[in-house]
Design a protein around this motif. Structure first.
Motif, mmCIF file in Angstrom:
data_model
loop_
_atom_site.group_PDB
_atom_site.id
_atom_site.type_symbol
_atom_site.label_atom_id
_atom_site.label_comp_id
_atom_site.label_asym_id
_atom_site.label_seq_id
_atom_site.Cartn_x
_atom_site.Cartn_y
_atom_site.Cartn_z
ATOM 1 N N UNK A 112 2.530 -15.625 -0.808
ATOM 2 C CA UNK A 112 3.250 -15.129 0.361
ATOM 3 C C UNK A 112 2.885 -13.672 0.615
ATOM 4 N N UNK A 113 2.751 -13.331 1.897
ATOM 5 C CA UNK A 113 2.642 -11.941 2.329
ATOM 6 C C UNK A 113 3.785 -11.729 3.317
ATOM 7 N N UNK A 114 4.734 -10.893 2.940
ATOM 8 C CA UNK A 114 5.943 -10.692 3.731
ATOM 9 C C UNK A 114 5.884 -9.311 4.364
ATOM 10 N N UNK A 115 5.766 -9.282 5.688
ATOM 11 C CA UNK A 115 5.575 -8.040 6.440
ATOM 12 C C UNK A 115 6.843 -7.739 7.220
ATOM 13 N N UNK A 116 7.496 -6.632 6.886
ATOM 14 C CA UNK A 116 8.757 -6.256 7.562
ATOM 15 C C UNK A 116 9.720 -7.430 7.583
ATOM 16 N N UNK A 117 9.793 -8.147 6.478
ATOM 17 C CA UNK A 117 10.471 -9.442 6.454
ATOM 18 C C UNK A 117 11.985 -9.312 6.365
ATOM 19 N N UNK A 118 12.677 -10.097 7.179
ATOM 20 C CA UNK A 118 14.127 -10.255 7.067
ATOM 21 C C UNK A 118 14.385 -11.229 5.936
ATOM 22 N N UNK B 184 -3.168 -6.297 1.658
ATOM 23 C CA UNK B 184 -2.154 -7.095 0.959
ATOM 24 C C UNK B 184 -2.518 -8.574 0.981
ATOM 25 N N UNK B 185 -3.062 -9.041 2.095
ATOM 26 C CA UNK B 185 -3.507 -10.435 2.177
ATOM 27 C C UNK B 185 -4.624 -10.686 1.161
ATOM 28 N N UNK B 186 -5.595 -9.784 1.089
ATOM 29 C CA UNK B 186 -6.690 -9.937 0.126
ATOM 30 C C UNK B 186 -6.154 -9.948 -1.304
ATOM 31 N N UNK B 187 -5.174 -9.089 -1.610
ATOM 32 C CA UNK B 187 -4.612 -9.062 -2.956
ATOM 33 C C UNK B 187 -3.922 -10.386 -3.281
ATOM 34 N N UNK B 188 -3.148 -10.917 -2.334
ATOM 35 C CA UNK B 188 -2.477 -12.185 -2.564
ATOM 36 C C UNK B 188 -3.492 -13.299 -2.770
ATOM 37 N N UNK B 189 -4.555 -13.279 -1.982
ATOM 38 C CA UNK B 189 -5.591 -14.310 -2.117
ATOM 39 C C UNK B 189 -6.270 -14.199 -3.479
ATOM 40 N N UNK B 190 -6.555 -12.995 -3.926
ATOM 41 C CA UNK B 190 -7.193 -12.790 -5.238
ATOM 42 C C UNK B 190 -6.248 -13.254 -6.352
ATOM 43 N N UNK B 191 -4.983 -12.891 -6.257
ATOM 44 C CA UNK B 191 -4.007 -13.289 -7.275
ATOM 45 C C UNK B 191 -3.838 -14.806 -7.331
ATOM 46 N N UNK B 192 -4.039 -15.465 -6.185
ATOM 47 C CA UNK B 192 -3.920 -16.926 -6.124
ATOM 48 C C UNK B 192 -5.212 -17.631 -6.520
ATOM 49 N N UNK C 88 9.719 -12.620 -9.466
ATOM 50 C CA UNK C 88 8.848 -12.201 -10.566
ATOM 51 C C UNK C 88 7.433 -11.876 -10.071
ATOM 52 N N UNK C 89 6.967 -10.669 -10.390
ATOM 53 C CA UNK C 89 5.610 -10.268 -10.043
ATOM 54 C C UNK C 89 5.408 -9.825 -8.610
ATOM 55 N N UNK C 90 6.467 -9.782 -7.802
ATOM 56 C CA UNK C 90 6.303 -9.337 -6.414
ATOM 57 C C UNK C 90 5.872 -7.880 -6.375
ATOM 58 N N UNK C 91 4.988 -7.540 -5.434
ATOM 59 C CA UNK C 91 4.475 -6.184 -5.301
ATOM 60 C C UNK C 91 4.825 -5.653 -3.913
ATOM 61 N N UNK C 92 5.429 -4.495 -3.889
ATOM 62 C CA UNK C 92 5.863 -3.872 -2.642
ATOM 63 C C UNK C 92 4.964 -2.699 -2.288
ATOM 64 N N UNK C 93 4.440 -2.728 -1.064
ATOM 65 C CA UNK C 93 3.697 -1.600 -0.511
ATOM 66 C C UNK C 93 4.532 -0.985 0.602
ATOM 67 N N UNK C 94 4.916 0.264 0.443
ATOM 68 C CA UNK C 94 5.699 0.979 1.451
ATOM 69 C C UNK C 94 4.754 1.874 2.244
ATOM 70 N N UNK C 95 4.827 1.778 3.572
ATOM 71 C CA UNK C 95 3.984 2.595 4.448
ATOM 72 C C UNK C 95 4.826 3.748 4.990
ATOM 73 N N UNK C 96 4.562 4.988 4.560
ATOM 74 C CA UNK C 96 5.355 6.128 5.034
ATOM 75 C C UNK C 96 5.244 6.296 6.555
ATOM 76 N N UNK C 97 6.389 6.433 7.191
ATOM 77 C CA UNK C 97 6.426 6.709 8.624
ATOM 78 C C UNK C 97 6.168 5.525 9.520
ATOM 79 N N UNK C 98 5.951 4.336 8.965
ATOM 80 C CA UNK C 98 5.640 3.163 9.787
ATOM 81 C C UNK C 98 6.918 2.459 10.223
ATOM 82 N N UNK D 17 4.923 -17.643 -7.578
ATOM 83 C CA UNK D 17 3.695 -17.547 -6.799
ATOM 84 C C UNK D 17 3.442 -16.075 -6.492
ATOM 85 N N UNK D 18 2.203 -15.710 -6.167
ATOM 86 C CA UNK D 18 1.942 -14.311 -5.806
ATOM 87 C C UNK D 18 2.678 -13.931 -4.522
ATOM 88 N N UNK D 19 3.357 -12.806 -4.548
ATOM 89 C CA UNK D 19 4.083 -12.326 -3.372
ATOM 90 C C UNK D 19 3.746 -10.857 -3.162
#
Length: 321
Positions: free
Chosen positions: A157-163, A310-318, A285-295, A258-260
């Motif tokens: 999963x790649x969760x972008x600004x996700x509710x 982030x998509x490439x990282x999830x694909x590599x992890x999978x 478990x194992x979820x990785x958060x990338x915070x974009x300053x000012x976005x 799963x990779x998140x």
């Protein structure tokens, strides 16, 4: 005599209201027809449980499904992101049930879990049995619903600004007004018939803020599709009904294996970082958060390189890259 005068006044008033309703209906129908002519389906249709669901497919490589947010459609992704991703992935951008060109799922469509299941089966018909799934905003809840209901989870999963988490307080004024069926039946036709283009563009700017709206985005995304009466009704019902579902879903996130990858702007006022991604990341478990300053709320447009990484990282992890 008084009763006769009152009856006559009521009759005149009823006729005036009926005449006004006819004007609103005709104008709304004309604007809806114009929007559908200007923004026809860009992709193909698959049928799941008797529902036609619209999908745009492009590129080659590992399967990647894109799920849009509230008031949106797949055009949010076809504006720019699909072309960026197509050299590395077979991208499937789906219209959620009742939005864009996908059929409404009635009561089932109020649940992000049920929506995720419908979209999973639509993707499977297109040959994507275990794709990466990216969800933006409300689409993030649907992506999580997909992962929670699938017999076999997606590749990642790649969760972008996700509710994704229960939030304190209520929603904005528009959703409060439309939480009443009677009010919604009055307000939504008026919006479909009369809301000016300037208001639409101002609304788009507020969704992107503090980031700028990319040149040409407002013309491409097809806001007129979102302003159709049925789309307004479906979208407001989905958003107003979301919180109880994420309350239940949050209790199950710890079981996701799963990779998140999470991507969130710290200036997002629509789906705030501290309410959602910051609280979600420790639960999976194992979820990785990338915070974009000012976005703000639309990093897939303001910071596409961060989202693609982030998509490439999830694909590599999978194990897909």
């Amino acid at each position: 005599m008084i009763c006769r005068k009152l009856a006559a006044s009521l009759l005149i008033g009823a006729l005036a209201l009926a005449g006004g309703a006819v004007v609103v209906d005709r104008r709304a129908a004309a604007r809806e027809a114009a929007a559908e002519a200007a923004y026809p389906p860009e992709g193909q249709f698959v049928t799941v449980d008797g529902l036609r669901l619209h999908a745009v497919v492009a590129g080659s490589g590992p399967d990647l499904v894109l799920i849009h947010g509230a008031s949106g459609n797949a055009r949010d992704f076809t504006f720019d992101l699909v072309a960026r991703l197509a050299p590395d992935y077979r991208v499937i951008a789906l219209d959620r049930p009742g939005l864009g060109w996908s059929d409404e799922a009635r009561a089932k469509g109020l649940s992000p879990l049920a929506q995720g299941d419908l979209l999973r089966r639509a993707a499977a018909q297109l040959g994507a049995d275990r794709p990466l799934v990216l969800g933006h905003s409300y689409g993030g809840a649907v992506a999580l619903g997909w992962a929670l209901t699938a017999p076999e989870p997606p590749a990642g999963l790649v969760l972008v600004s996700a509710a994704s988490m229960p939030w304190p307080g209520g929603l904005g004024g528009w959703y409060v007004i439309n939480s009443s069926r009677i009010a919604a039946s009055l307000v939504q036709p008026l919006v479909a018939a009369f809301v000016p283009e300037t208001h639409v563009r101002t609304t788009v700017e507020s969704i992107f803020a503090p980031d700028a709206v990319p040149q040409g985005y407002a013309d491409h995304v097809g806001a007129g599709l979102s302003l159709r009466r049925d789309s307004l009704r479906v979208n407001t019902a989905q958003v107003n009904g979301l919180r109880p579902f994420v309350v239940d879903m949050a209790a199950r996130y710890a079981g996701l294996a799963l990779p998140v990858e999470l991507v969130h702007g710290d200036a997002d006022t629509i789906v705030p970082l501290e309410v959602h991604a910051r609280r979600l990341a420790p639960l999976i478990p194992g979820a990785r958060l990338t915070v974009i300053p000012g976005a703000g709320h639309m990093p897939q447009h303001s910071h596409p390189e961060t989202v693609i990484a982030a998509i490439h990282r999830a694909a590599a992890r999978a194990g897909l890259r």
